[in-house]
Design a protein around this motif. Structure first.
Motif, mmCIF file in Angstrom:
data_model
loop_
_atom_site.group_PDB
_atom_site.id
_atom_site.type_symbol
_atom_site.label_atom_id
_atom_site.label_comp_id
_atom_site.label_asym_id
_atom_site.label_seq_id
_atom_site.Cartn_x
_atom_site.Cartn_y
_atom_site.Cartn_z
ATOM 1 N N LEU A 72 0.836 -1.210 0.000
ATOM 2 C CA LEU A 72 0.000 0.000 0.000
ATOM 3 C C LEU A 72 0.867 1.256 0.000
ATOM 4 O O LEU A 72 0.513 2.255 -0.645
ATOM 5 C CB LEU A 72 -0.948 -0.018 1.194
ATOM 6 N N VAL A 73 1.998 1.214 0.681
ATOM 7 C CA VAL A 73 2.936 2.340 0.629
ATOM 8 C C VAL A 73 3.483 2.485 -0.793
ATOM 9 O O VAL A 73 3.569 3.589 -1.333
ATOM 10 C CB VAL A 73 4.075 2.152 1.649
ATOM 11 N N TRP A 74 3.836 1.369 -1.422
ATOM 12 C CA TRP A 74 4.314 1.378 -2.812
ATOM 13 C C TRP A 74 3.238 1.974 -3.726
ATOM 14 O O TRP A 74 3.534 2.798 -4.588
ATOM 15 C CB TRP A 74 4.653 -0.043 -3.249
ATOM 16 N N LEU A 75 2.001 1.537 -3.558
ATOM 17 C CA LEU A 75 0.880 2.042 -4.344
ATOM 18 C C LEU A 75 0.846 3.565 -4.309
ATOM 19 O O LEU A 75 0.680 4.225 -5.336
ATOM 20 C CB LEU A 75 -0.428 1.466 -3.799
ATOM 21 N N TRP A 76 1.021 4.101 -3.117
ATOM 22 C CA TRP A 76 0.925 5.537 -2.909
ATOM 23 C C TRP A 76 2.169 6.267 -3.425
ATOM 24 O O TRP A 76 2.068 7.225 -4.195
ATOM 25 C CB TRP A 76 0.731 5.819 -1.429
ATOM 26 N N LEU A 77 3.365 5.815 -3.043
ATOM 27 C CA LEU A 77 4.584 6.550 -3.350
ATOM 28 C C LEU A 77 5.128 6.330 -4.755
ATOM 29 O O LEU A 77 5.675 7.242 -5.357
ATOM 30 C CB LEU A 77 5.674 6.213 -2.323
ATOM 31 N N VAL A 78 4.989 5.118 -5.279
ATOM 32 C CA VAL A 78 5.563 4.813 -6.592
ATOM 33 C C VAL A 78 4.527 4.936 -7.700
ATOM 34 O O VAL A 78 4.800 5.504 -8.755
ATOM 35 C CB VAL A 78 6.209 3.405 -6.590
ATOM 36 N N GLU A 79 3.324 4.426 -7.441
ATOM 37 C CA GLU A 79 2.295 4.445 -8.476
ATOM 38 C C GLU A 79 1.383 5.665 -8.392
ATOM 39 O O GLU A 79 0.497 5.836 -9.224
ATOM 40 C CB GLU A 79 1.476 3.156 -8.420
ATOM 41 N N PRO A 83 -4.103 5.129 -1.325
ATOM 42 C CA PRO A 83 -4.948 4.045 -0.816
ATOM 43 C C PRO A 83 -6.256 4.600 -0.251
ATOM 44 O O PRO A 83 -6.266 5.662 0.383
ATOM 45 C CB PRO A 83 -4.100 3.425 0.305
ATOM 46 N N ASP A 84 -7.354 3.887 -0.497
ATOM 47 C CA ASP A 84 -8.633 4.334 0.049
ATOM 48 C C ASP A 84 -8.842 3.697 1.426
ATOM 49 O O ASP A 84 -7.996 2.956 1.915
ATOM 50 C CB ASP A 84 -9.792 4.025 -0.907
#
Length: 106
Positions: A72-79, A83-84
């Motif tokens: 979820l951190v990757w989702l936010w910072l890289v992509e 996150p909802d």
């Protein structure tokens, strides 16, 4: 190295390695992304051996919760996808489950 740090190294190595394959096969990136991706996956597997646990399965199970949170951190910072609330609730449940595996009375 503390267990939490070991799990974080493993999680980000696994995510980076898997993302390299995602980038090649889903985003059309160069196949040259696969070499660092494979190296990251090797680091991931090796890092899990650093955990001082009596059973590999328990170490891997506890790691699963950290992996979900790190994803979820990757989702936010890289992509760049925030996150909802359902992502955050699900991640919290997974981390709680990992904590139970690690700290449960035996």
């Amino acid at each position: 190295m503390p267990v939490a740090a070991t799990y974080l190294v493993a999680a980000f190595a696994e995510i980076a390695g898997c993302f390299a394959f995602w980038a090649v096969f889903r985003l059309g990136r160069s196949v040259f992304w696969l070499a660092p991706g494979l190296a990251a996956l090797v680091l991931f597997a090796y890092a899990l051996t650093w955990v001082d646990a009596a059973a590999a399965g328990r170490a891997f199970a506890a790691y699963g919760g950290v992996y979900v949170a790190a994803s979820l951190v990757w989702l936010w910072l890289v992509e760049n996808v925030q996150p909802d609330r359902w992502d955050l609730i699900g991640g919290a449940i997974c981390v709680l489950g990992a904590a139970l595996v690690v700290m449960g009375p035996r």
